[in-house]
Motif scaffolding. Structure first.
Motif: not given
Ligand code: PLP
Length: 390
Positions: A147-149, A202-204, A71-73
């Motif tokens: 903005l995050m969901h 890795h979140k699901f 997600g970060t990338e």
């Molecule tokens: N965005 C949100 C809302 C998250 O909860 C996270 C992880 O905790 C990330 C981004 C980052 O995801 P990743 O751990 O895959 O880099």
């Protein structure tokens, strides 16, 4: 000691089917998807099958799914590339975003002189979207709204369909960090005109090290990692075939079982709320996390006394929770999200704790957590009384 895992918003355990799928690929599908021989082409087919499955559920085309490492990338790529290649001069965001969005925006300000505008949340962590409209209309600069969901700490859900329409009407680009909602909610991007979104396997119950960015076809976004032509040149580098196959498998399972999982997890969450209210006097819930409108996997609790060691004490009893967001747990300072939604009195005299659930969570896990909180609360009161007498 039995381990009880209540930190599923940080990461989830792998599904057995995902493990089996990945082991098979590690053993037999070691070809490079860019190779023209049949081993390479088999690996390519694995990638394209995962891509098609994801694209079908999001109601987009496979070419709009760009595999990344996490997600970060994905969030970095979208924000940095929007500034570098799409002429973005202003970013509208909020103090409630994940660090990977917040820090990237700050870097764009520092390195590229991008103007940052922060929307103010109310005390529940919600945004008044008139504020967004006003901010959009206040400048002619090319703008990206990010903005995050769903908030990873307090579970508030943003109406991204409405935000996407507001952005379209005002000629702005819209990126939503959908890491906590992808594969947990049914997202239809043929109806939600978001330009960019992100996902992390890795979140699901998929593997760490695999994710994707959704990049709307017409957007013109380019990659930030240059090299080979992988991922239509949006993300150079030999693809993580095993991780992407695991992502595809976890995605498929979560689409098939979404309703069942949601019902199970909601049952667990309601049980947790009821038990906590009954057994921990003075308990409160932060943000919208205890409301039906929130993300069903997350519950953010306010324990009615100050105990910075609570995470450690629960861990010693075999219970994993989070005291801030995943990346900042261990830090003694409350996160920006908690600072935004808690009163000064609560920040000084109470302890926020996030628990987050998956379909593996059982009612007995909640019972163990609540009785551990009761024990810690009792010993805490005795210790405090002792120190007053000393
Ligand atoms: N965005 C949100 C809302 C998250 O909860 C996270 C992880 O905790 C990330 C981004 C980052 O995801 P990743 O751990 O895959 O880099």
């Amino acid at each position: 000691m039995e381990r009880i895992y209540l930190d599923n918003a940080a990461t989830t355990p792998l599904d057995d089917e995902v493990i089996d799928c990945m082991v098979n690929i590690l053993k037999f599908n070691y070809g490079n998807p860019s190779s023209t021989h049949s081993l390479g082409q088999e690996a390519k087919t694995i990638l394209e099958e995962a891509r098609r499955k994801i694209a079908d559920s999001l109601r987009v085309t496979p070419g709009e799914i760009v595999f990344t490492s996490c997600g970060t990338e994905s969030n970095n790529m979208i924000i940095k590339s929007a500034v570098n290649y799409l002429g973005v001069e202003r970013i509208i965001t909020s103090a409630l975003e994940h660090k990977c969005v917040a820090e990237t925006c700050l870097e764009m300000k520092k390195l590229k002189g991008v103007e940052l505008v922060y929307l103010r949340p109310d005390s529940s962590g919600d945004f008044d979207l008139d504020q967004l409209e006003k901010a959009l209309k206040s400048s002619d600069k090319k703008t990206l709204v990010t903005l995050m969901h769903a908030n990873n700490e307090i579970g508030n859900i943003l109406d991204i369909e409405r935000v996407a329409h507001i952005c379209k009407e005002n000629n702005a680009l819209f990126h939503s960090d959908t890491v906590q909602t992808m594969a947990h909610l049914d997202l239809d991007f043929s109806k939600i005109p978001v330009d960019f979104a992100s996902c992390s396997a890795h979140k699901f119950h998929g593997p760490k090290g695999a994710g994707f960015a959704f990049v709307r076809k017409s957007s013109g976004l380019k990659g930030i990692i240059t090299g080979g032509p992988q991922e239509r040149s949006l993300r150079a580098g030999t693809e993580n075939v095993t991780g992407i196959a695991g992502l595809g498998k976890a995605w498929e399972i979560s689409q098939d079982k979404m309703e069942d999982y949601k019902n199970h997890i909601l049952g667990i969450k309601h049980y947790a709320i009821q038990q906590l209210k009954e057994k921990i006097p003075g308990i409160k819930f932060n943000g919208r996390s205890a409301d039906n409108s929130s993300l069903y996997t997350v519950l953010n609790i306010l324990i009615p006394y100050k105990n910075p060691l609570i995470g450690l004490q629960l861990d010693m009893k075999g219970i994993a929770i989070s005291q801030g967001s995943a990346c900042s747990s261990g830090a003694s300072k409350p996160s920006m999200v908690l600072m935004s939604v808690l009163s000064e009195d609560d920040l000084d005299n109470a302890t926020p704790v996030r628990v987050s659930f998956s379909h593996f969570t059982k009612r007995s896990d909640i019972d163990a957590f609540v009785s551990a909180l009761q024990e810690i609360g009792e010993s805490f009161v005795i210790e405090k009384a002792d120190s007053v007498h000393r």
